[in-house]
Design an enzyme around this catalytic site. Structure first.
Site, mmCIF file in Angstrom:
data_model
loop_
_atom_site.group_PDB
_atom_site.id
_atom_site.type_symbol
_atom_site.label_atom_id
_atom_site.label_comp_id
_atom_site.label_asym_id
_atom_site.label_seq_id
_atom_site.Cartn_x
_atom_site.Cartn_y
_atom_site.Cartn_z
ATOM 1 N N THR A 70 2.989 0.175 -1.255
ATOM 2 C CA THR A 70 3.318 1.668 -2.085
ATOM 3 C C THR A 70 4.002 1.497 -3.297
ATOM 4 O O THR A 70 4.055 0.966 -4.057
ATOM 5 C CB THR A 70 4.017 2.654 -1.554
ATOM 6 O OG1 THR A 70 3.072 3.286 -0.281
ATOM 7 C CG2 THR A 70 4.450 3.968 -2.374
ATOM 8 N N ASN A 149 -9.416 4.779 0.700
ATOM 9 C CA ASN A 149 -8.615 5.040 1.934
ATOM 10 C C ASN A 149 -9.989 6.567 2.477
ATOM 11 O O ASN A 149 -9.635 6.344 4.204
ATOM 12 C CB ASN A 149 -7.073 5.002 2.192
ATOM 13 C CG ASN A 149 -6.701 5.858 0.901
ATOM 14 O OD1 ASN A 149 -7.432 5.979 -0.129
ATOM 15 N ND2 ASN A 149 -6.144 7.040 1.336
ATOM 16 N N GLN A 177 -7.172 -1.470 2.108
ATOM 17 C CA GLN A 177 -8.386 -1.002 2.668
ATOM 18 C C GLN A 177 -9.180 -1.775 2.508
ATOM 19 O O GLN A 177 -9.956 -1.881 3.346
ATOM 20 C CB GLN A 177 -9.119 0.163 1.975
ATOM 21 C CG GLN A 177 -7.409 1.708 3.095
ATOM 22 C CD GLN A 177 -7.625 1.600 3.838
ATOM 23 O OE1 GLN A 177 -8.217 1.544 5.164
ATOM 24 N NE2 GLN A 177 -6.207 2.175 3.940
ATOM 25 N N HIS A 196 -0.104 -3.288 7.500
ATOM 26 C CA HIS A 196 -0.542 -2.351 8.565
ATOM 27 C C HIS A 196 -1.501 -2.067 8.608
ATOM 28 O O HIS A 196 -2.397 -1.508 9.818
ATOM 29 C CB HIS A 196 0.494 -1.621 8.695
ATOM 30 C CG HIS A 196 1.253 -0.518 8.022
ATOM 31 N ND1 HIS A 196 -0.014 1.168 8.581
ATOM 32 C CD2 HIS A 196 1.123 0.118 6.783
ATOM 33 C CE1 HIS A 196 -0.340 2.317 7.019
ATOM 34 N NE2 HIS A 196 1.078 1.300 6.000
ATOM 35 N N THR A 232 16.785 -9.251 0.561
ATOM 36 C CA THR A 232 16.888 -9.979 1.342
ATOM 37 C C THR A 232 15.064 -9.830 2.664
ATOM 38 O O THR A 232 14.891 -8.679 3.062
ATOM 39 C CB THR A 232 17.503 -10.010 2.233
ATOM 40 O OG1 THR A 232 18.966 -10.109 1.507
ATOM 41 C CG2 THR A 232 17.689 -11.323 3.321
ATOM 42 N N CYS A 315 -1.383 11.155 4.431
ATOM 43 C CA CYS A 315 -0.426 12.157 3.253
ATOM 44 C C CYS A 315 -1.229 13.199 3.291
ATOM 45 O O CYS A 315 -0.407 14.692 3.190
ATOM 46 C CB CYS A 315 -0.541 11.565 2.236
ATOM 47 S SG CYS A 315 -0.443 9.627 1.847
HETATM 48 N N1 PLP Z 1 -3.165 2.977 -0.831
HETATM 49 C C1 PLP Z 1 -4.008 3.130 -0.040
HETATM 50 C C2 PLP Z 1 -5.462 3.347 -0.096
HETATM 51 C C3 PLP Z 1 -3.683 3.531 1.413
HETATM 52 O O1 PLP Z 1 -4.545 3.365 2.431
HETATM 53 C C4 PLP Z 1 -2.638 2.771 1.979
HETATM 54 C C5 PLP Z 1 -2.095 3.638 2.744
HETATM 55 O O2 PLP Z 1 -2.034 4.751 3.673
HETATM 56 C C6 PLP Z 1 -1.543 2.281 0.607
HETATM 57 C C7 PLP Z 1 -2.112 2.531 -0.781
HETATM 58 C C8 PLP Z 1 0.050 2.718 0.617
HETATM 59 O O3 PLP Z 1 -0.120 1.155 1.846
HETATM 60 P P1 PLP Z 1 1.650 1.136 2.190
HETATM 61 O O4 PLP Z 1 1.423 2.446 3.683
HETATM 62 O O5 PLP Z 1 1.845 -0.064 2.998
HETATM 63 O O6 PLP Z 1 2.642 2.049 1.530
#
Ligand code: PLP
Length: 372
Positions: A70, A149, A177, A196, A232, A315
């Site tokens: 993000t 996603n 993804q 992650h 950092t 979300c």
């Molecule tokens: N973009 C996509 C396609 C995602 O699936 C996600 C996470 O759900 C993100 C961005 C955001 O990733 P992060 O959890 O590292 O902020």
């Protein structure tokens, strides 16, 4: 519990936990300190950076670590707009992008950027002729994700990047993804990834930047990451990300073949009455987003508490709002509510997946009978 929510996050790989361990337990130095311990931490961060870069496999750029994908996306969008010539004040993106892209673009629109959000076709694919008609000399940046996603649909990123470049615009790809699952497409100038989603730790992402196309900094301070991203770095997270990337790179074909088998087994175990949302062919097959006439997806999730699956993005599920991605495919409100997403990957066994699918199908039939 049967975990079928691989798009929301993935389990930490044992190899990653092992690599991180010394950096959690004993090694606490600041990687930006000149001491011997600081140098050791810095060296570990640089090894991790190379591992992420190698796994991404893109040519002509380098990676800066961020706190999440993000952040990488916010940085890429806001920092590119800041550096763009005045006459290029337009962004083009797509209706099915992640909120990290769409909400940032909308924020930029509130600041005066001209925003175009392109629709997708019924199968979730972008109509390139439409993009071609929209591209002009006012566009600063085009943002398109490689793998969606919510529905797993893939876009032809290299071709889109070529079109953006022809119009003199930059291209940002959200490859969160795709990374570690498919080969990343060459072409974009900026590529965002997250640890992650590839069996690494939460709280770290990265932005790959083509040399000379780096965005203006989003975070100001100590001047880390070549003055581009202050703050950092956390060696334990960097080391974990590096280990996860190396593992994903080494296992890519094996993981991919495993996922292909799982996809076929899941479809067979679900039986008739289900429709796949989005293209089945232009798709990463570790994402099975399906709907069934009359199904109440939220109720199904509530009924099957020992199976972790979702309605769409984490979300979207939390907000109770219908998925903007499914709406963009042309699904009506009722159809979005009768959709569920099953996400599987490296550590999913065929047995647990088919067991879960059979129970999901049985509960869906039971719902139909109850509602009849
Ligand atoms: N973009 C996509 C396609 C995602 O699936 C996600 C996470 O759900 C993100 C961005 C955001 O990733 P992060 O959890 O590292 O902020």
């Amino acid at each position: 519990m049967i975990y079928l929510d691989y798009q929301a996050t993935t389990p930490l790989a044992p190899e990653v936990a092992k690599a991180m361990h010394p950096w959690i337990e004993e090694k606490f130095a600041n990687p930006h300190s000149p001491s011997r311990w600081g140098n050791e931490a810095e060296a570990a961060v640089e090894v991790a950076r190379k591992q992420v870069e190698r796994a991404m496999g893109l040519k002509g750029g380098s990676v800066a670590f961020t706190g999440s994908a993000t952040e990488a996306i916010n940085w890429a969008l806001k920092g590119s707009v800041e550096k763009a010539p005045k006459e290029r004040n337009r962004i083009i993106t797509v209706a099915t992008e992640h909120a990290a892209v769409l909400d940032t673009c909308e924020w930029l629109a509130e600041q005066g950027i001209d925003l175009t959000v392109l629709p997708v076709q019924q199968d979730g694919c972008l109509d390139r002729q439409l993009l071609s008609r929209e591209l002009d000399e006012r566009v600063a940046l085009v943002a398109v994700m490689q793998v969606n996603n919510e529905i797993g649909v893939t876009q032809p990123i290299s071709e889109i990047a070529g079109m953006a470049h022809k119009a003199g615009a930059l291209m940002l790809c959200d490859a969160v993804q795709a990374f570690g699952r498919l080969e990343l497409c060459n072409g974009p100038d900026l590529v965002a990834v997250s640890a992650h989603k590839i069996h690494g730790p939460k709280g770290i992402g990265a932005l790959w930047m083509r040399k000379g196309k780096e965005p203006a900094p989003l975070l100001h301070g100590g001047g880390q990451e070549q003055g581009l991203r202050s703050g950092t770095l956390a060696p334990m997270l960097c080391v974990g990300f590096g280990a996860a990337a190396k593992l994903a790179d080494e296992r890519r074909t094996r993981d991919y073949d495993h996922v292909e088998k799982l996809w076929k087994a899941a479809i067979a175990a679900l039986g008739p009455g289900w429709t796949v949302n989005g293209s089945s062919t232009h798709r990463y097959h570790g994402n099975l987003n399906i709907r069934r006439e009359g199904l109440d997806g939220a109720r199904l999730i509530g009924d099957l508490r020992d199976i972790a699956f979702s309605l769409g993005s984490a979300c979207a599920s939390g907000s109770g709002r219908p998925s903007h991605v499914l709406r963009a495919l042309g699904l009506d409100y009722r159809e979005t509510r009768s959709s569920i997403r099953l996400g599987f990957g490296r550590y999913t066994t065929q047995h647990e997946l088919t067991d879960a699918c059979a129970r999901i199908a049985a509960h869906a039939v039971a719902q139909e009978k109850l509602d009849a």
